[in-house]
Design an enzyme around this catalytic site. Structure first.
Site, short mmCIF file in Angstrom:
data_model
loop_
_atom_site.label_atom_id
_atom_site.label_comp_id
_atom_site.label_asym_id
_atom_site.label_seq_id
_atom_site.Cartn_x
_atom_site.Cartn_y
_atom_site.Cartn_z
N ILE A 425 0.71 -1.25 0.01
CA ILE A 425 0.07 -0.02 -0.07
C ILE A 425 0.88 1.35 -0.11
CG2 ILE A 425 -1.89 1.06 1.34
CD1 ILE A 425 -2.76 -1.39 -0.21
N GLY A 426 1.95 1.18 0.34
CA GLY A 426 3.02 2.35 0.11
C GLY A 426 4.20 2.34 0.90
N HIS A 689 -2.63 -3.98 11.26
CA HIS A 689 -2.47 -3.36 12.65
C HIS A 689 -1.92 -4.44 13.78
CE1 HIS A 689 -5.56 -1.03 10.14
NE2 HIS A 689 -4.59 -0.07 10.73
N1 GLN Z 1 0.09 4.94 1.42
C1 GLN Z 1 -0.23 5.08 2.77
C2 GLN Z 1 0.96 4.05 3.35
O1 GLN Z 1 1.09 3.05 2.93
C3 GLN Z 1 -1.63 4.67 2.94
C4 GLN Z 1 -1.89 4.75 4.47
C5 GLN Z 1 -3.26 4.96 4.64
O2 GLN Z 1 -4.11 4.78 4.21
N2 GLN Z 1 -3.79 5.27 6.02
O3 GLN Z 1 1.28 4.43 4.59
ZN ZN Z 2 -5.07 2.30 4.62
#
Ligand code: GLN
Ligand code: ZN
Length: 755
Positions: A425-426, A689
């Site tokens: 996701i990044g 998490h």
């Molecule tokens: N790109 C962000 C990450 O990976 C997304 C975080 C999020 O959605 N809260 O940290």
């Molecule tokens: Zn997220």
């Protein structure tokens, strides 16, 4: 006239709360040191409230007040075993099979969703009573606070067994569970009443949602039972107007709070229908969610006639103060012109003190109110060029061409990804060392070149690692970012960053909301250097990583005199400019995160249309001019969007990644709708998490479930959020298992032709 404040930030002036929790979890603090630290923090809070007429207690939850309530009434799912105090408590909060974490109303705070099995509750530990006694032992007379039974049940989920996903209680269940719950609440209130507190405060923000008449019947019956236990009850409802003003003010309790800030509705009803003079009206006149100093003179003028008719008027914040940082006092680096317009939690208490004194006839306080209001009057931080750009927008600026199916084909040809592409996701782990590096850079102890080189080193490592793991679409890792909103806010004009303005997001997680104090513009590219550097290291596509306009807005504080819609478009134009810069540099995949998209939805359904209209348009404005070959991803950290699916679809992205591991099977319906519209979907296959490392089998079982409803061509594989809070020791094996699980499954599948 009295003044009452509640929900003062748990964090402490120096983020002591975070340090205590994390110290305890890591074993660096003994249980005794931990509870001593918490006790100190409670005293600090009581001191912060000193100017108020009443001091609330039971506010320093050790993780989350909803969790406290669940534990208090014995709503502990079987998998956590027998209750052993803190161990069980933290297992429910952050263990391997932790409760689901979700957004609290339309705020950026997250609560743990209690799971209810049977309509059976029992008083496990009377937390408010314990805290009342603690405060007394310190010579502090405090009033207990707790989450009310309606809000607790409305936000809980019923576990029905047989593999069905947990879901909100039906009205019948509400009646059944409510009866059982209220006998426990009655006992709690009874035990508290024995101590003769001035009142007991019950938080009922759920009464600002849509509340059917059948629910009001129940709520009235429950409160009649609770009120019979002795102590006067005060009910607080906030974040929006109450669902039904007349039903609300008829509640058989001694005091009622009205949020007079979120919108005009409560104020209008108050004027139309009046307020029962025998009850305490807690007038929520200072904003608990935004940081702008209150126009105290205007509030005085408004409340004066009310006070004449309502002897029991109390000035209060509109909602709990924990959505604000602790104090402006430490923000000496902000320009004075801005600083004097700000009020955080401590300043809200000072405002309430001034209001109370002014309304009680203190001429000095009244003069101060007038002077402060005068300071706010002159125009501030508008940017004509930005406003002109908004005026010039046309429908074409909100409509991406060609359609999603045509784009998908072009992107397939360009990207040549395997079936079930894997990505993340990044963000990658933000290690202590990395945070030290950024801090040193910020303090000027390390040069620009040294800093850049160090970040590049990490990007190099992240790219090599992702190649080695066999991921398909790579990320640069976001090492240069402390926070996905703050990073952009620092680079945009019209937004200020505080030094110490931390706010709790969940558990011990904090963030520092920027302050949008004027029109927003982008002086220069914000992400280009890092993304293009990462792309230069690999032949695989690197995903450009941006934060979307709605999230930038909603996770910041913003000017109240500029419509949110306009600010969202201003932010969207900044992101659109960044998309163009990334495309020009050869980036083919760009993810625009919108984790805040849903939480911005108003609490009441009939207001949704208006919000989603501009929220969707803001996202479209950010992406409408993207080239067809550029694959636009978005990401949201939750999966409950069956009810907003049409708005999600209207965002017109190519790929979306969503949560999916914590909320079990609920995603199915909505993702199938999206896939039918040629969208690709990455359902999170493991919970970031939790420190637990998902096994290949666990991931495959989630994937199989996803593949039972989605065609394989529509499916991406990724964790359910960014990995910044995890450690490399967790991330590497987890991703390795994710790739293995995916490749094994993909081998067994044949793509459906002609999609
Ligand atoms: N790109 C962000 C990450 O990976 C997304 C975080 C999020 O959605 N809260 O940290
Ligand atoms: Zn997220």
């Amino acid at each position: 006239m009295h003044a009452f404040a509640f929900g003062f930030p748990r964090l402490g002036t120096r983020r002591e709360y975070k340090a205590l929790l994390e110290g305890f979890w890591s074993g660096q603090l003994s249980p005794a040191e931990f509870s001593e630290g918490i006790a100190q923090l409670k005293l600090q809070r009581a001191a912060a409230y000193a100017a108020m007429d009443l001091i609330p207690c039971n506010e320093l939850s050790l993780y989350d007040p909803m969790l406290d309530t669940a534990v208090m009434v014995g709503a502990i799912p079987e998998r956590f075993g027998a209750y052993t105090g803190l161990e069980t408590y933290f297992a429910m909060a952050r263990g391997k099979a932790a409760l689901e974490l979700t957004k609290w109303f339309n705020t950026n705070y997250h609560y743990l969703v209690p799971e209810l099995q049977q309509p059976e509750f029992h008083l496990l530990q009377n937390f408010p009573l314990e805290d009342l006694r603690f405060h007394r032992s310190q010579g502090i007379e405090a009033v207990p606070t707790l989450i009310g039974p309606y809000t607790f049940l409305r936000l809980s989920k019923r576990v029905r067994g047989g593999g069905a996903p947990p879901s909100p209680l039906t009205t019948e269940e509400l009646a059944l569970f409510g009866e059982a719950l209220c006998s426990v609440y009655a006992r709690i209130v009874h035990e508290l009443s024995q101590e003769n507190p001035s009142c007991i405060v019950l938080h009922e923000p759920a009464l600002a949602l849509d509340v059917p008449e059948a629910h009001w019947e129940l709520v009235h019956a429950w409160y009649a039972q609770l009120a019979a236990q002795g102590a006067p009850l005060w009910v607080l409802c906030y974040y929006d107007s109450v669902a039904d003003y007349r039903r609300y003010v008829e509640l058989p309790v001694a005091g009622l709070g009205l949020d007079l800030v979120s919108n005009e509705e409560n104020r209008r009803w108050l004027a139309q229908h009046g307020f029962p003079p025998e009850k305490v009206l807690l007038a929520g006149v200072v904003n608990g969610r935004q940081v702008w100093a209150t126009d105290l003179e205007a509030v005085c003028n408004e409340l004066e006639p009310l006070a004449a008719n309502l002897p029991k008027l109390v000035v209060a914040p509109s909602c709990p103060l924990y959505h604000l940082p602790v104090t402006v006092a430490h923000e000496q680096r902000l320009p004075l012109e801005l600083r004097q317009r700000l009020a955080f939690a401590q300043e809200r208490i000072e405002e309430l003190r001034l209001l109370r004194d002014a309304l009680s006839g203190d001429p000095h306080a009244r003069t101060q109110c007038r002077e402060r209001s005068r300071l706010l009057a002159h125009p501030f931080a508008r940017n004509e060029a930005v406003r002109e750009r908004l005026r010039a927008l046309t429908p074409r600026d909100f409509q991406r061409e060609p359609d999603v199916a045509t784009r998908a084909q072009l992107q397939r040809e360009r990207l040549r990804l395997p079936l079930l592409p894997t990505t993340t996701i990044g963000s990658f782990p933000q290690t202590a060392e990395l945070r030290r590096l950024r801090a040193a850079y910020r303090r000027g102890e390390c040069s620009e070149e040294e800093y850049r080189a160090a970040i590049q080193e990490r990007i190099r490592h992240a790219i090599a690692l992702q190649e080695e793991l066999g991921l398909d679409v790579l990320v640069h890792g976001e090492f240069e970012r402390s926070d996905m909103v703050e990073y952009f806010a620092e680079r945009l004009e019209g937004i200020a960053i505080t030094d110490h303005g931390w706010v709790l997001s969940y558990g011990s997680r904090v963030y520092r909301p920027p302050i949008i104090y004027g029109d927003v513009s982008r002086p220069a590219a914000m992400t280009l250097a890092e993304i293009t550097f990462a792309q230069s290291l690999t032949r695989k596509p690197v995903k450009g990583m941006l934060t979307g306009p709605v999230t930038l807005l909603l996770w910041s504080y913003w000017r109240q005199d500029i419509p949110a819609e306009e600010l969202a478009y201003e932010l969207a134009l900044c992101i659109a400019d960044e998309v163009r810069d990334l495309e020009n540099a050869g980036i083919g995949v760009i993810q625009i995160d919108e984790p805040a998209f849903r939480e911005g939805a108003p609490l009441k359904r009939h207001k949704w249309g208006e919000y989603f209209r501009w929220a969707v348009r803001a996202f479209r404005l950010a992406t409408a001019h993207a080239r067809p070959q550029t694959q636009i991803h978005t990401h949201m950290c939750y999966s409950e969007f069956n009810d907003i699916i049409e708005h999600i679809a209207a965002m017109d992205f190519d790929v979306i990644s969503i949560e999916g591991s914590r909320s079990k099977g609920e995603i199915v319906e909505s993702v199938a709708t999206l896939a039918a519209q040629q969208r690709q979907i990455g359902v999170g296959v493991y919970d970031v998490h939790s420190p637990a490392i998902p096994t290949v089998e666990e991931i495959q079982s989630i994937l199989r479930r996803i593949l039972s409803v989605l065609p394989p061509e529509a499916v991406w594989v990724n964790p359910d959020c960014g990995l910044k809070t995890r450690r490399w020791e967790e991330v590497i094996p987890a991703l390795r298992n994710m790739v293995t699980a995916t490749r094994e499954l993909a081998r067994t599948m044949v793509p459906t032709p002609a999609r």
